[in-house]
Design a protein around this motif. Structure first.
Motif, PDB file in Angstrom:
ATOM      1  N   HIS A   1       0.827  -1.207   0.000  1.00 49.58           N
ATOM      2  CA  HIS A   1       0.000   0.000   0.000  1.00 49.58           C
ATOM      3  C   HIS A   1       0.862   1.258   0.000  1.00 49.58           C
ATOM      4  O   HIS A   1       0.476   2.278  -0.562  1.00 49.58           O
ATOM      5  CB  HIS A   1      -0.928   0.022   1.228  1.00 49.58           C
ATOM      6  CG  HIS A   1      -2.197  -0.777   1.031  1.00 49.58           C
ATOM      7  ND1 HIS A   1      -3.177  -0.403   0.141  1.00 49.58           N
ATOM      8  CD2 HIS A   1      -2.635  -1.910   1.616  1.00 49.58           C
ATOM      9  CE1 HIS A   1      -4.175  -1.290   0.187  1.00 49.58           C
ATOM     10  NE2 HIS A   1      -3.874  -2.207   1.066  1.00 49.58           N
TER      11      HIS A   1
ATOM     12  N   TYR B   1      -6.592   1.593  -1.667  1.00 52.40           N
ATOM     13  CA  TYR B   1      -7.980   1.386  -1.268  1.00 52.40           C
ATOM     14  C   TYR B   1      -8.923   2.112  -2.218  1.00 52.40           C
ATOM     15  O   TYR B   1      -8.490   2.885  -3.081  1.00 52.40           O
ATOM     16  CB  TYR B   1      -8.191   1.870   0.173  1.00 52.40           C
ATOM     17  CG  TYR B   1      -7.263   1.187   1.156  1.00 52.40           C
ATOM     18  CD1 TYR B   1      -6.112   1.828   1.626  1.00 52.40           C
ATOM     19  CD2 TYR B   1      -7.504  -0.125   1.582  1.00 52.40           C
ATOM     20  CE1 TYR B   1      -5.241   1.183   2.494  1.00 52.40           C
ATOM     21  CE2 TYR B   1      -6.634  -0.766   2.457  1.00 52.40           C
ATOM     22  CZ  TYR B   1      -5.512  -0.114   2.899  1.00 52.40           C
ATOM     23  OH  TYR B   1      -4.640  -0.746   3.757  1.00 52.40           O
TER      24      TYR B   1
ATOM     25  N   ARG C   1      -8.090   1.625   6.863  1.00 54.38           N
ATOM     26  CA  ARG C   1      -7.216   0.462   7.067  1.00 54.38           C
ATOM     27  C   ARG C   1      -5.738   0.794   6.944  1.00 54.38           C
ATOM     28  O   ARG C   1      -4.874  -0.007   7.305  1.00 54.38           O
ATOM     29  CB  ARG C   1      -7.552  -0.627   6.031  1.00 54.38           C
ATOM     30  CG  ARG C   1      -8.948  -1.181   6.187  1.00 54.38           C
ATOM     31  CD  ARG C   1      -9.308  -2.192   5.108  1.00 54.38           C
ATOM     32  NE  ARG C   1     -10.645  -2.707   5.338  1.00 54.38           N
ATOM     33  CZ  ARG C   1     -10.954  -3.999   5.464  1.00 54.38           C
ATOM     34  NH1 ARG C   1     -10.007  -4.913   5.350  1.00 54.38           N
ATOM     35  NH2 ARG C   1     -12.191  -4.369   5.687  1.00 54.38           N
TER      36      ARG C   1
ATOM     37  N   LYS D   1      -3.094  -7.518   1.353  1.00 56.37           N
ATOM     38  CA  LYS D   1      -3.918  -6.459   1.946  1.00 56.37           C
ATOM     39  C   LYS D   1      -4.540  -5.564   0.877  1.00 56.37           C
ATOM     40  O   LYS D   1      -5.338  -4.681   1.204  1.00 56.37           O
ATOM     41  CB  LYS D   1      -3.092  -5.578   2.893  1.00 56.37           C
ATOM     42  CG  LYS D   1      -2.272  -6.320   3.933  1.00 56.37           C
ATOM     43  CD  LYS D   1      -3.078  -7.272   4.780  1.00 56.37           C
ATOM     44  CE  LYS D   1      -2.288  -7.759   5.991  1.00 56.37           C
ATOM     45  NZ  LYS D   1      -1.055  -8.502   5.659  1.00 56.37           N
ATOM     46  N   VAL D   2      -4.139  -5.774  -0.381  1.00 56.35           N
ATOM     47  CA  VAL D   2      -4.629  -4.931  -1.470  1.00 56.35           C
ATOM     48  C   VAL D   2      -5.718  -5.676  -2.236  1.00 56.35           C
ATOM     49  O   VAL D   2      -5.551  -6.845  -2.570  1.00 56.35           O
ATOM     50  CB  VAL D   2      -3.477  -4.551  -2.431  1.00 56.35           C
ATOM     51  CG1 VAL D   2      -3.997  -3.656  -3.569  1.00 56.35           C
ATOM     52  CG2 VAL D   2      -2.364  -3.850  -1.683  1.00 56.35           C
ATOM     53  N   ASN D   3      -6.815  -4.989  -2.496  1.00 57.82           N
ATOM     54  CA  ASN D   3      -7.902  -5.572  -3.287  1.00 57.82           C
ATOM     55  C   ASN D   3      -7.753  -5.115  -4.741  1.00 57.82           C
ATOM     56  O   ASN D   3      -7.649  -3.909  -4.992  1.00 57.82           O
ATOM     57  CB  ASN D   3      -9.238  -5.116  -2.708  1.00 57.82           C
ATOM     58  CG  ASN D   3     -10.424  -5.557  -3.546  1.00 57.82           C
ATOM     59  OD1 ASN D   3     -10.784  -4.888  -4.521  1.00 57.82           O
ATOM     60  ND2 ASN D   3     -11.011  -6.676  -3.174  1.00 57.82           N
ATOM     61  N   PRO D   4      -7.720  -6.056  -5.688  1.00 53.53           N
ATOM     62  CA  PRO D   4      -7.476  -5.674  -7.076  1.00 53.53           C
ATOM     63  C   PRO D   4      -8.457  -4.639  -7.618  1.00 53.53           C
ATOM     64  O   PRO D   4      -8.057  -3.696  -8.304  1.00 53.53           O
ATOM     65  CB  PRO D   4      -7.626  -7.003  -7.841  1.00 53.53           C
ATOM     66  CG  PRO D   4      -7.356  -8.062  -6.832  1.00 53.53           C
ATOM     67  CD  PRO D   4      -7.839  -7.528  -5.527  1.00 53.53           C
TER      68      PRO D   4
END
Lengths: 429, 429
Positions: free
Chosen positions: B262, B329, B390, B404-407
């Protein structure tokens, strides 16, 4: 007052620990199960402890389906070698015959293709993927959800003997997503399972590359007579017009394979926390503020139906019935609906109050599955809209656990709902 | 066109896989390290491959600090028994003397308390927590960040021999968060480390309950002469006014203990993806669209300083310098700033175009650390504002990893930035 509400929500909130308790003591709490009854008792006690004027377990009967022994879906090659495909039976699926079901597979990408494909005696594999172009994943879910909800019944009409569906998620991983399927009267009931997206891709590739493949399905589910489950209700009695109700709620049940943290444990603990927050800021509502934890949203909606029925018999007016069933992610806004179609415009006058808290969306909608029956009876309904991009990654899976929930996002959702409840109590909608 | 931009961002995006490569091949890429140089070469190659008209490694010198062998902070009881406290040296901390540093501890909650506390010869433990009442965690981070940035220097002025700070996060866990500290000239440099919030609470409880406690710190860091690192630049040359630039960027470096997913790998891959998206939709910009991956944001800002210096010498006008350094995010909006203080108002005319994509915030701001020097030189700057709750859970820790990263959130951030770049290229700001 909104600042006080947010302070009470963000400082020393019990919401996350409540969620930890709910998901670790009562995972897999499908309505009617022992786990569900344990959650009923726990939730009613939490509501009593926070100082509700009245609590109730509103009993109803819910469908009784059991998954049984772990299901199995295997790719079978000529000569007998086979490979496991990560799968989970759809909720409500009938079992396979004794010895399992082995048949050739035909891959389709929509229900419409059934009319032209040769599916008689075969397993139909609906491999439609959720469309990534939709900004709101829920729209993609609804569109592609037809293959899960209607696919097995539709395929059976054309002579198929079983159904596999690609899991409804944007992610590529080996976690299968369950969910309900709706059989039709006078149509054979055929067994159905969801494949993980990885397994779906693997099956699709194998079907293109190899010949004479079959799939062997084993589902050990069973159907029984309806069994009891209850909506859990707790309320703060209104000081001026207690006969008018502002409802805040979520559904207490979750799929049997899931811990149910985002779906809908977050909604449960947030709804409870709305009442705690109002008490913490010393606010006595003019109308009755009622927390309702609905039974059976996942596979029957019997709790919501029962609640609306009783409310209708009592001629109970709900100024607002607000539910949260989109996960414990950061609050972005609300959908709001009424028969006249203007509720979201009336609520939009609260927008300026919410903007410092990062809440911007006030759009027309139908609330959600559990408050839907109340909208049909003329009440104004609403649904919290959380940030939605991660929800379907874990929806209806074993991965819907508390580590996926962020405490602050959870608390901000509770705060936003408490703020809306307060504003509607003060100013109406 | 925004729809086409979002489609290109959401369908078959390479951004997440680029992030996986960056964080798994080049974790701990503190500016100047071999890992950082590897990341430079990789990033320049990605920019070349996507079809940039020009790429460049813009060289500068950056501070050279090494953490050395794993640090250790232990609670020491009378009699010699000791217990480990999860800790990480602050970035730039001097080492402890040979044999380590063992001293009594005094717990404070603000820098101001230094004036009245007895800290001579002691280790000062700044245990201020991030204030949960702030809706935007960045505000709490900035406020409590003083104890990390300024605490060691301030404590040394009062005769302290070492400093411990509570990690800057809302979470209660055993993961310590590093970050830079700023020593002062003419003030002794004392060793400093951050404790996890769990360790901070444990130390605080022990100090209240027990007597004659000491803390033993071992930090094996070292300072060296500056060493080289480069900003990585890739651009699409403008077809009409190529001398005017629209910049999009993030920082390529990350803390040595972190994978930097992130912070700020997401910003790196999103900025690269803006150029890919513009090419994918077939858009030829009127002005030069330049991706700049800055060196040394974490511990020196030398890359940003160098870039602004060169741009100033060339009298290069930036229509917009947009950075992203808040994580991958979901995109909520932008902060935008210029000398006149009206840039965010001008940008707000784009609001209606962004609302269908869930982007609502257009507020005044200063862009961010890396584009700050450009704002000082009269350019308009901006920063992407992602959902923030977050970010500080994993900020500056080993936990800042790709899982922890959402595509989709990552892709939506790239889309939002590409959309703003397109609109500014078309309409100016």
């Amino acid at each position: 007052m909104l600042r006080k509400i947010y302070d009470a929500a963000l400082v020393d909130s019990p919401a996350y620990e409540n969620l930890r308790t709910l998901t670790t003591r009562f995972p897999g709490r499908l309505a009617g199960t022992p786990a569900y009854h344990g959650a009923e008792a726990w939730a009613e006690d939490v509501l009593k402890q926070l100082g509700c004027d009245r609590t109730e377990l509103q009993q109803t009967l819910v469908p009784h389906w059991e998954r049984g022994a772990t299901e199995s879906v295997r790719l079978v090659r000529p000569g007998g070698a086979s490979a496991a495909l990560s799968a989970v039976a759809l909720g409500g699926s009938v079992p396979t015959p004794a010895g399992g079901l082995t048949a050739p597979v035909v891959e389709l990408h929509s229900l419409e293709e059934l009319t032209t494909a040769d599916v008689k005696g075969k397993i139909v594999f609906f491999n439609g993927a959720m469309n990534p172009r939709y900004i709101t994943p829920g729209l993609a879910y609804g569109e592609s959800g037809r293959q899960r909800n209607q696919g097995p019944a539709a395929a059976a009409k054309h002579g198929a003997v079983g159904v596999l569906v690609r899991s409804l998620t944007h992610r590529l991983d080996d976690v299968p997503h369950t969910g309900a399927t709706t059989y039709l009267p006078d149509v054979p009931r055929i067994p159905a399972a969801a494949l993980s997206t990885v397994a779906a891709d693997a099956l699709s590739a194998a079907l293109k590359a190899e010949h004479s493949l079959q799939v062997a399905m084993q589902i050990h589910s069973s159907w029984h007579d309806d069994w009891p489950a209850a909506n859990v209700i707790g309320e703060l009695r209104g000081s001026e017009s207690p006969e008018k109700v502002i409802l805040v709620g979520g559904h207490l049940d979750c799929w049997d394979i899931a811990p149910g943290a985002h779906d809908d444990g977050a909604g449960v603990v947030q709804s409870i926390d709305v009442l705690r927050i109002l008490k913490a800021v010393g606010y006595t509502p003019k109308h009755t503020v009622r927390c309702v934890l609905f039974a059976n949203e996942e596979n029957g909606l019997r709790g919501a139906t029962k609640y609306a029925e009783v409310a209708g018999e009592k001629k109970e007016v709900h100024l607002l019935a607000l539910e949260t069933d989109g996960g414990g992610y950061a609050a972005r806004g609300f959908n709001i609906g009424n028969a006249a179609g203007d509720a979201h415009l009336k609520a939009a006058r609260f927008k300026p109050l919410f903007e410092p808290y990062g809440v911007f969306i006030f759009q027309a909608g139908r609330g959600g599955a559990d408050v839907g029956p109340l909208m049909a009876k003329g009440n104004t309904v609403a649904g919290l809209i959380p940030e939605a991009q991660r929800y379907f990654d874990i929806h209806h899976t074993r991965e819907d656990s508390i580590d996926k929930v962020n405490p602050r996002e959870l608390e901000l959702g509770a705060a936003a709902m408490a703020a809306l409840v307060y504003l509607v109590d003060q100013h109406g909608l």
